[in-house]
Design a protein around this motif. Structure first.
Motif, PDB file in Angstrom:
ATOM      1  N   SER A 192       0.942  -1.343  -0.052  1.00  0.00           N
ATOM      2  CA  SER A 192      -0.027   0.045   0.096  1.00  0.00           C
ATOM      3  C   SER A 192       0.794   1.276  -0.064  1.00  0.00           C
ATOM      4  N   PHE A 193       2.264   1.125  -0.282  1.00  0.00           N
ATOM      5  CA  PHE A 193       2.956   2.371  -0.048  1.00  0.00           C
ATOM      6  C   PHE A 193       2.498   3.465  -1.171  1.00  0.00           C
ATOM      7  N   ASP A 194       1.848   3.268  -2.117  1.00  0.00           N
ATOM      8  CA  ASP A 194       1.706   4.273  -3.223  1.00  0.00           C
ATOM      9  C   ASP A 194       0.451   5.158  -2.553  1.00  0.00           C
ATOM     10  N   SER A 195      -0.311   4.471  -1.386  1.00  0.00           N
ATOM     11  CA  SER A 195      -1.316   5.142  -0.891  1.00  0.00           C
ATOM     12  C   SER A 195      -0.842   6.221   0.174  1.00  0.00           C
ATOM     13  N   LEU A 196       0.562   6.130   0.715  1.00  0.00           N
ATOM     14  CA  LEU A 196       0.815   7.113   1.458  1.00  0.00           C
ATOM     15  C   LEU A 196       1.230   8.332   1.252  1.00  0.00           C
ATOM     16  N   SER A 197       1.275   9.345   2.085  1.00  0.00           N
ATOM     17  CA  SER A 197       1.627  10.605   1.810  1.00  0.00           C
ATOM     18  C   SER A 197       3.056  10.636   1.606  1.00  0.00           C
ATOM     19  N   ASP A 198       3.778  11.856   0.964  1.00  0.00           N
ATOM     20  CA  ASP A 198       5.036  12.061   0.918  1.00  0.00           C
ATOM     21  C   ASP A 198       5.843  12.015   2.343  1.00  0.00           C
ATOM     22  N   SER A 199       5.323  12.496   3.189  1.00  0.00           N
ATOM     23  CA  SER A 199       5.962  12.625   4.554  1.00  0.00           C
ATOM     24  C   SER A 199       6.100  10.973   5.264  1.00  0.00           C
ATOM     25  N   GLU A 200       4.734  10.421   5.105  1.00  0.00           N
ATOM     26  CA  GLU A 200       4.581   9.060   5.410  1.00  0.00           C
ATOM     27  C   GLU A 200       5.449   8.037   4.982  1.00  0.00           C
ATOM     28  N   LYS A 201       5.833   8.093   3.386  1.00  0.00           N
ATOM     29  CA  LYS A 201       6.784   7.650   2.737  1.00  0.00           C
ATOM     30  C   LYS A 201       8.005   7.726   3.291  1.00  0.00           C
ATOM     31  N   ASP A 202       8.540   8.841   3.550  1.00  0.00           N
ATOM     32  CA  ASP A 202       9.934   9.061   4.050  1.00  0.00           C
ATOM     33  C   ASP A 202      10.157   8.285   5.693  1.00  0.00           C
ATOM     34  N   HIS A 203       8.949   8.652   6.451  1.00  0.00           N
ATOM     35  CA  HIS A 203       9.021   8.232   7.601  1.00  0.00           C
ATOM     36  C   HIS A 203       9.198   6.332   7.574  1.00  0.00           C
ATOM     37  N   PHE A 204       8.264   6.013   6.738  1.00  0.00           N
ATOM     38  CA  PHE A 204       8.133   4.568   6.636  1.00  0.00           C
ATOM     39  C   PHE A 204       9.603   3.957   6.232  1.00  0.00           C
ATOM     40  N   ASP A 205      10.246   4.389   5.230  1.00  0.00           N
ATOM     41  CA  ASP A 205      11.512   3.910   4.597  1.00  0.00           C
ATOM     42  C   ASP A 205      12.653   4.188   5.720  1.00  0.00           C
ATOM     43  N   GLY A 206      12.380   5.205   6.473  1.00  0.00           N
ATOM     44  CA  GLY A 206      13.425   5.489   7.587  1.00  0.00           C
ATOM     45  C   GLY A 206      13.153   4.336   8.826  1.00  0.00           C
ATOM     46  N   GLU A 207      11.896   3.790   8.843  1.00  0.00           N
ATOM     47  CA  GLU A 207      11.906   2.841   9.941  1.00  0.00           C
ATOM     48  C   GLU A 207      12.266   1.477   9.535  1.00  0.00           C
ATOM     49  N   LEU A 208      12.023   1.452   8.179  1.00  0.00           N
ATOM     50  CA  LEU A 208      12.115  -0.091   7.443  1.00  0.00           C
ATOM     51  C   LEU A 208      13.716  -0.133   7.340  1.00  0.00           C
ATOM     52  N   GLN A 209      14.348   0.790   7.124  1.00  0.00           N
ATOM     53  CA  GLN A 209      15.918   0.579   7.193  1.00  0.00           C
ATOM     54  C   GLN A 209      16.557  -0.065   8.299  1.00  0.00           C
ATOM     55  N   ARG A 210      15.982   0.211   9.633  1.00  0.00           N
ATOM     56  CA  ARG A 210      16.577  -0.169  10.553  1.00  0.00           C
ATOM     57  C   ARG A 210      15.847  -1.634  11.414  1.00  0.00           C
ATOM     58  N   GLN A 211      14.891  -1.944  10.646  1.00  0.00           N
ATOM     59  CA  GLN A 211      14.154  -3.063  11.416  1.00  0.00           C
ATOM     60  C   GLN A 211      15.138  -4.442  11.461  1.00  0.00           C
ATOM     61  N   SER A 212      14.826  -5.502  12.569  1.00  0.00           N
ATOM     62  CA  SER A 212      15.538  -6.425  12.736  1.00  0.00           C
ATOM     63  C   SER A 212      15.604  -7.320  11.723  1.00  0.00           C
ATOM     64  N   PRO A 213      16.747  -8.336  11.564  1.00  0.00           N
ATOM     65  CA  PRO A 213      16.655  -9.385  10.549  1.00  0.00           C
ATOM     66  C   PRO A 213      15.491 -10.480  10.456  1.00  0.00           C
ATOM     67  N   SER A 214      15.432 -10.502  11.892  1.00  0.00           N
ATOM     68  CA  SER A 214      14.195 -11.636  12.052  1.00  0.00           C
ATOM     69  C   SER A 214      12.840 -11.039  11.489  1.00  0.00           C
ATOM     70  N   LEU A 215      12.307  -9.855  11.544  1.00  0.00           N
ATOM     71  CA  LEU A 215      11.294  -9.273  11.101  1.00  0.00           C
ATOM     72  C   LEU A 215      11.336  -9.407   9.300  1.00  0.00           C
ATOM     73  N   ILE A 216      12.506  -8.749   9.026  1.00  0.00           N
ATOM     74  CA  ILE A 216      12.807  -8.709   7.494  1.00  0.00           C
ATOM     75  C   ILE A 216      12.908 -10.105   6.738  1.00  0.00           C
ATOM     76  N   ALA A 217      13.460 -11.056   7.505  1.00  0.00           N
ATOM     77  CA  ALA A 217      13.432 -12.439   6.811  1.00  0.00           C
ATOM     78  C   ALA A 217      12.087 -12.776   6.925  1.00  0.00           C
TER      79      ALA A 217
END
Length: 558
Positions: free
Chosen positions: A179-204
C-alpha cells in the motif's frame, strides 16, 4: 535482542460499517450478516482499534489506506493453549494497491479469473452506490476509529511458515509495502526510515511472506530503496571477526537469507563463512530433509545448504588429517605409503612377523631411551586428543555398534564395556564432544602441553610441531574476507553442481600440498588441460582455500 529495534511503522485509525464478504484462500466466499451478539464494542488504543466480542475473542483493527475498500484478516490462535481466546487482526487496505503490486492478489481479486474476484467486485460496486447515496442525502461519514464491517474481507490462512513471534508484524509490514503508493510523501519518508533499521528476524519473515504471496519484486524494490542496513546491530557484517560467532545460528541464517534476496554479495560470503565456522544443529547427521513447515532460512536454497555443510566437513577433515599425521609418525596408525601386507597365514607367520621398514624415532636427541620417549609422547598425545579436546574417539571394532549386553539399562555406562565403547559411549562423545565452533577447536588443540619424559628430552613432544600447522589452518578459517564462504553470483540459480562448488569433481584439484611450518610451499594439482580450472582466478585466496581443504594428501612437515 529485538527490543533494540524500532517499532513497526504505525497506521492511522479509520472508519466503520455492518455486513461483510469473506474471501478465503481455501474456501469459496460467503456473504453473511454478523449477529448482533458479535458486534464489537470499540476500545480506542492509539493508532489502532482494539475491540472485544461476546465470544471472548479480541479484534485488533488497523487502517493502512485512507481509501481502503477491503479488509485483510488473520486469526491468531494459540495452538498450545485452548484456554486463551483467539485474536483477530484486520488491516484496511486498498484493493487497487494489492492488485497493482501483488500478482497473487491481482489474480485472487480478478473478476474474470476467480469467483472471489467476481464477488468482491459486486460488493465493491454496491458500496460505491451506497456511498454516493449517502453523499446526496448529506449523511455523516462513519467514525474513523471503528472497524468497517461492511467491507469485504480476505482471510489469510496459509502463513504457517512464518515465525509465530513476528507473524502479525510481518503481515502488517507486508501489507503496508503493498500500500506504499497510498501513503503521503511524509509518511513514505518516515516508513523508509523505520524500515531501514528493522531487525533481520522481521525482514526475513517479510521475504518469506513475499514468497508465499508471489510478491518478491515489490518487497525487494522497497528494501533496496530504503537502504536496508540489516538492523541496528553493533557487529559489522562486512568483515569476519569473532563477534559474529556470538550471534545465534538463526540470526546468522536470517542474514544470509536476506543477503541472497537483496544480492548483497559481501555480506553473503562473510555470513556463510560464519555459519561454516559455527556449524549448525541441522547438520548433526548430515544435511536432513527440509521441513516444509519451517522458515526457508533453515534450509538455504539452490544447493547452498549442502555446500556449506560440505565445506565445513572439509575443514574438519583437514584438522583430523593433522592429528592423524602425528599419531601415524609416533606409531599409532599405519602409514598409507607403506606397501599393504597381505593377510598372514599360519605357514608364513614367521616370515611376515618382522616389519619391512623401521619407523624413525621422533625423539630429537637419539638417546638410548628414545623409544620410551616416543611411547611417552604417543600416550600423552592420545590422552590429549581423546580426553581434553575430544577430537578423536577410541572404541572397539569387534562388535556391532548397536549391540548392548543389557539393552535399556544405562547403569553400566561408566564401566569399561565393549558395547558402551562402540554405541552408548559414542553417543555420549557426540553430546559431550568438542565445541562446534572451528576456531574454538583450533584454540583447544593449541593448548597441547609440552611434557617430557625426563630433563634430557626437551622439545621432543608435538607442541612445537603442531602449533605452526594449526596456524596454517587458522589463517584460512579466521581470515576477515570470509574465504570459506561461497561467492553469491555462482549460487543464484539451482544447477545440479555449481561451477564454484567444492564438490564439483570437474574442477582442478590438489593431489598433494606441502606445508612447512605454517606456510604452504607447494601445491601439486591435477593436469590443468584435463580439468576445468574453476571460475575463481588461480592464486586467489579463495582458490587456495579450496585446494588446501580438498587436497587428496597433505605433507604436513615437508
Amino acid at each position: 535482542m529485538d527490543s533494540e529495534y524500532p517499532p513497526l511503522p504505525s497506521a492511522a485509525p479509520k472508519a466503520a460499517g455492518a455486513s461483510k464478504v469473506l474471501l478465503s484462500r481455501d474456501a469459496t466466499p460467503t456473504s453473511s450478516q454478523s449477529p448482533a451478539s458479535e458486534e464489537p464494542s470499540l476500545i480506542p488504543n492509539g493508532s489502532q482499534g482494539v475491540s472485544a466480542t461476546s465470544s471472548g475473542s479480541r479484534l485488533i483493527y488497523k487502517v493502512i489506506s485512507d481509501n481502503g475498500d477491503v479488509i485483510i484478516e488473520y486469526t491468531d490462535e494459540d495452538e498450545h493453549s485452548c484456554r486463551l481466546p483467539s485474536v483477530r487482526y484486520q488491516w484496511q487496505v486498498s484493493s487497487d494497491d494489492l492488485m497493482n503490486n501483488s500478482p497473487y492478489f491481482a489474480a485472487l481479486l480478478d473478476p474474470n479469473k476467480f469467483f472471489e474476484g467476481r464477488t468482491f467486485m459486486e460488493r465493491k460496486a454496491e458500496l460505491n452506490r451506497q456511498s454516493e447515496l449517502q453523499v446526496r442525502n448529506g449523511d455523516s461519514e462513519p467514525p474513523r476509529d471503528a472497524p468497517r464491517n461492511d467491507l469485504p474481507t480476505v482471510k489469510l490462512n496459509n502463513v504457517d511458515r512464518l515465525p509465530r513471534k513476528h507473524k502479525t508484524d510481518v503481515i502488517g509490514l507486508f501489507l503496508k509495502i503493498l500500500s506504499f503508493d497510498s501513503l503521503s510523501d511524509s509518511e513514505k519518508d518516515h516508513f523508509d526510515g523505520e524500515l531501514q533499521r528493522q531487525s533481520p528476524s522481521l525482514i526475513a519473515g517479510l521475504i518469506e511472506i513475499a514468497d508465499l504471496f508471489n510478491s518478491p519484486h515489490i518487497v525487494r524494490v522497497t528494501l533496496k530503496r530504503s537502504g536496508y542496513a540489516f538492523g541496528r546491530g553493533k557487529v559489522p557484517l562486512t568483515k569476519f571477526n569473532s563477534a559474529l560467532l556470538k550471534l545465534s545460528e538463526e540470526r546468522v541464517r536470517q542474514i544470509i537469507f536476506i543477503a541472497i534476496f537483496l544480492d548483497e554479495h559481501n555480506i553473503f560470503q562473510i555470513l556463510t563463512h560464519t555459519l561454516i565456522v559455527l556449524g549448525s544443529k541441522s547438520w548433526a547427521n548430515e544435511v536432513g530433509v527440509p521441513d516444509p513447515g519451517s522458515p526457508s532460512w533453515w534450509y538455504l536454497p539452490n544447493g547452498i545448504e549442502e555446500e556449506l555443510y560440505y565445506r565445513r566437513q572439509c575443514v574438519l577433515n583437514t584438522i583430523t588429517d593433522l592429528q592423524a599425521h602425528f599419531l601415524r609418525i609416533y606409531g599409532a596408525l599405519e602409514d598409507p605409503s607403506d606397501p599393504k601386507s597381505s593377510v598372514p597365514n599360519p605357514t608364513s607367520m614367521t616370515q611376515n612377523a618382522a616389519p619391512g621398514r623401521t619407523r624413525p624415532f621422533q625423539c630429537r636427541w637419539g638417546f638410548s631411551n628414545s623409544r620410551a620417549c616416543d611411547a611417552f609422547h604417543l600416550g600423552e598425545m592420545t590422552r590429549f586428543f581423546a580426553m581434553r579436546t575430544k577430537t578423536i574417539f577410541l572404541g572397539s571394532t569387534l562388535i556391532d555398534p548397536g549391540f548392548s549386553v543389557d539393552p535399556g539399562d544405562d547403569s553400566n555406562l561408566n564401566n569399561i564395556d565393549p558395547a558402551a565403547e562402540s554405541s552408548s559411549q559414542r553417543a555420549a562423545a557426540q553430546q559431550q564432544g568438542p565445541p562446534a565452533d572451528i576456531t574454538a577447536i583450533i584454540a583447544s588443540l593449541k593448548q597441547c602441553p609440552d611434557y617430557q619424559i625426563d630433563s634430557n628430552h626437551t622439545g621432543c613432544g608435538i607442541r612445537r610441531r603442531l602449533l605452526p600447522a594449526l596456524d596454517c589452518i587458522e589463517r584460512f578459517v579466521g581470515d576477515g574476507r570470509g574465504l570459506l564462504g561461497p561467492v553469491l553470483r555462482f549460487w543464484k540459480s539451482p544447477p545440479p553442481t555449481s561451477a564454484s562448488s567444492w564438490m564439483n569433481r570437474s574442477l582442478r584439484r590438489a593431489e598433494t600440498i606441502d606445508i612447512r611450518y605454517s606456510k604452504i610451499i607447494s601445491v601439486n594439482c591435477t593436469p590443468s588441460d584435463s580439468l576445468f580450472p574453476g571460475p575463481l582466478p588461480p592464486g586467489s585466496t579463495e582458490e587456495d582455500a579450496r585446494l588446501f581443504f580438498t587436497a587428496k594428501k597433505r605433507n604436513w612437515e615437508t
